[in-house]
Design a protein around this motif. Structure first.
Motif, PDB file in Angstrom:
ATOM      1  N   ALA A 178      -3.035 -12.826 -14.421  1.00  0.00           N
ATOM      2  CA  ALA A 178      -3.515 -11.699 -13.617  1.00  0.00           C
ATOM      3  C   ALA A 178      -4.652 -12.082 -12.682  1.00  0.00           C
ATOM      4  CB  ALA A 178      -3.972 -10.564 -14.527  1.00  0.00           C
ATOM      5  N   HIS A 179      -5.291 -13.217 -12.960  1.00  0.00           N
ATOM      6  CA  HIS A 179      -6.441 -13.612 -12.152  1.00  0.00           C
ATOM      7  C   HIS A 179      -6.556 -15.128 -12.193  1.00  0.00           C
ATOM      8  CE1 HIS A 179     -10.187 -12.901 -10.014  1.00  0.00           C
ATOM      9  NE2 HIS A 179     -10.859 -13.651 -10.861  1.00  0.00           N
ATOM     10  N   VAL A 180      -6.917 -15.719 -11.057  1.00  0.00           N
ATOM     11  CA  VAL A 180      -7.095 -17.166 -10.951  1.00  0.00           C
ATOM     12  C   VAL A 180      -8.537 -17.431 -10.531  1.00  0.00           C
ATOM     13  CG1 VAL A 180      -6.430 -19.236  -9.653  1.00  0.00           C
ATOM     14  CG2 VAL A 180      -4.668 -17.608 -10.404  1.00  0.00           C
ATOM     15  N   GLN A 181      -9.131 -18.475 -11.091  1.00  0.00           N
ATOM     16  CA  GLN A 181     -10.440 -18.921 -10.643  1.00  0.00           C
ATOM     17  C   GLN A 181     -10.374 -20.395 -10.260  1.00  0.00           C
ATOM     18  OE1 GLN A 181     -13.002 -17.737 -13.972  1.00  0.00           O
ATOM     19  NE2 GLN A 181     -13.796 -16.065 -12.732  1.00  0.00           N
ATOM     20  N   LEU A 182     -11.323 -20.826  -9.437  1.00  0.00           N
ATOM     21  CA  LEU A 182     -11.281 -22.207  -8.968  1.00  0.00           C
ATOM     22  C   LEU A 182     -12.648 -22.860  -8.956  1.00  0.00           C
ATOM     23  CD1 LEU A 182     -12.595 -22.336  -5.883  1.00  0.00           C
ATOM     24  CD2 LEU A 182     -10.396 -21.379  -5.236  1.00  0.00           C
ATOM     25  N   ALA A 183     -12.616 -24.162  -9.056  1.00  0.00           N
ATOM     26  CA  ALA A 183     -13.702 -25.104  -8.771  1.00  0.00           C
ATOM     27  C   ALA A 183     -13.044 -26.470  -8.813  1.00  0.00           C
ATOM     28  CB  ALA A 183     -14.828 -25.012  -9.793  1.00  0.00           C
ATOM     29  N   ASP A 184     -13.639 -27.429  -8.140  1.00  0.00           N
ATOM     30  CA  ASP A 184     -13.063 -28.771  -8.164  1.00  0.00           C
ATOM     31  C   ASP A 184     -13.645 -29.563  -9.330  1.00  0.00           C
ATOM     32  OD1 ASP A 184     -11.414 -30.860  -7.290  1.00  0.00           O
ATOM     33  OD2 ASP A 184     -11.910 -30.512  -5.188  1.00  0.00           O
ATOM     34  N   ASN A 185     -13.001 -30.670  -9.626  1.00  0.00           N
ATOM     35  CA  ASN A 185     -13.394 -31.524 -10.736  1.00  0.00           C
ATOM     36  C   ASN A 185     -13.377 -32.979 -10.274  1.00  0.00           C
ATOM     37  OD1 ASN A 185     -13.868 -31.946 -13.692  1.00  0.00           O
ATOM     38  ND2 ASN A 185     -11.968 -33.091 -13.507  1.00  0.00           N
TER      39      ASN A 185
END
Length: 258
Positions: free
Chosen positions: A201-208
């Motif tokens: 229902a929801h996506v979150q992001l950050a790089d690694n």
């Protein structure tokens, strides 16, 4: 086209919290999310949302003593009543702010609590929260989190979370898929998203590595954004990252992604 929400707990932190709503709107965001609204009245926050034309996308259920290192209490057998009171509090805020989903951080497994007891407690708490929120017209979501950033966190992998959701047995409980956390724990991002899209229902992001903005690490975000578009994902993408050199300076990725 993807809808990006600024996570105000991590972006625009150079200004006071209530001023971050204006900063997010000026940067081109249409929605906002953050850890918790409870240090302010719902009316205060609503005023800043409306003044800046922003959608309130997400916040978390109360999660214990955050400053002391607690990261949720849903797996704590001795704090069920506190958890339930937190559900009521979240509903009060969500109904004023207009957001239709809240996230549950299930917490760090307490010392002396077995895996089975912690799991049973989480299932019962999520079942309670899902039904209480459903009656209020609000979706409950929960997320796996990597064990490097939060050692001992009870939910760590996609399949583990979905199996637990199956035991909860509610149609009002879905997955928050955090790309950063799942890159660390399991990788295989695109096939996993595709396989379980109906339950996300929801996506979150950050790089690694580093948990910075897209383009600073190993994750191929242009590919993932196009992949989500092809799959027909129509939810929000929360930008929950630590700017590498200031929020505004690091927003070039957003212009190319929209």
């Amino acid at each position: 086209m993807s809808k990006f929400a600024a996570n105000l707990s991590m972006l625009f932190t150079e200004v006071d919290f209530l001023d971050r709503f204006k900063a997010a709107a000026e940067a081109g965001f249409k929605g906002v999310e953050y850890l918790f609204p409870y240090d302010y009245t719902a009316a205060e926050i609503k005023q800043h949302l409306d003044a800046n034309g922003l959608t309130q996308v997400l916040f978390n259920l109360p999660a214990g003593d955050w400053v002391a290192g607690e990261r949720g209490i849903a797996c704590h057998p001795d704090r069920v009543e506190e958890f339930r009171a937190g559900v009521d509090k979240a509903i009060e805020y969500a109904q004023v702010l207009g957001n239709t989903q809240v996230n549950c951080l299930v917490g760090i497994q307490p010392d002396g609590v077995s895996d089975d007891e912690a799991r049973k407690t989480v299932v019962e708490n999520l079942r309670f929260a899902a039904e209480k929120l459903k009656a209020a017209g609000i979706l409950l979501i929960a997320e796996p989190i990597n064990t490097r950033d939060i050692p001992g966190f009870f939910l760590n992998r996609t399949e583990q979370a979905l199996a637990l959701f199956d035991d909860v047995g509610s149609d009002n409980l879905k997955l928050q898929y955090d790309i950063y956390h799942m890159q660390i724990m399991e990788g295989d991002l695109a096939p996993t998203i595709e396989k379980h899209l109906a339950r996300i229902a929801h996506v979150q992001l950050a790089d690694n590595p580093g948990r910075h903005e897209p383009g600073t690490g190993e994750i191929n975000y242009p590919f993932l954004f196009a992949h989500l578009e092809r799959l027909g994902y129509d939810g929000w993408i929360g930008c929950e990252y630590k700017p590498q050199a200031g929020t505004s300076q690091g927003l070039g990725w957003l212009d190319s992604a929209r």
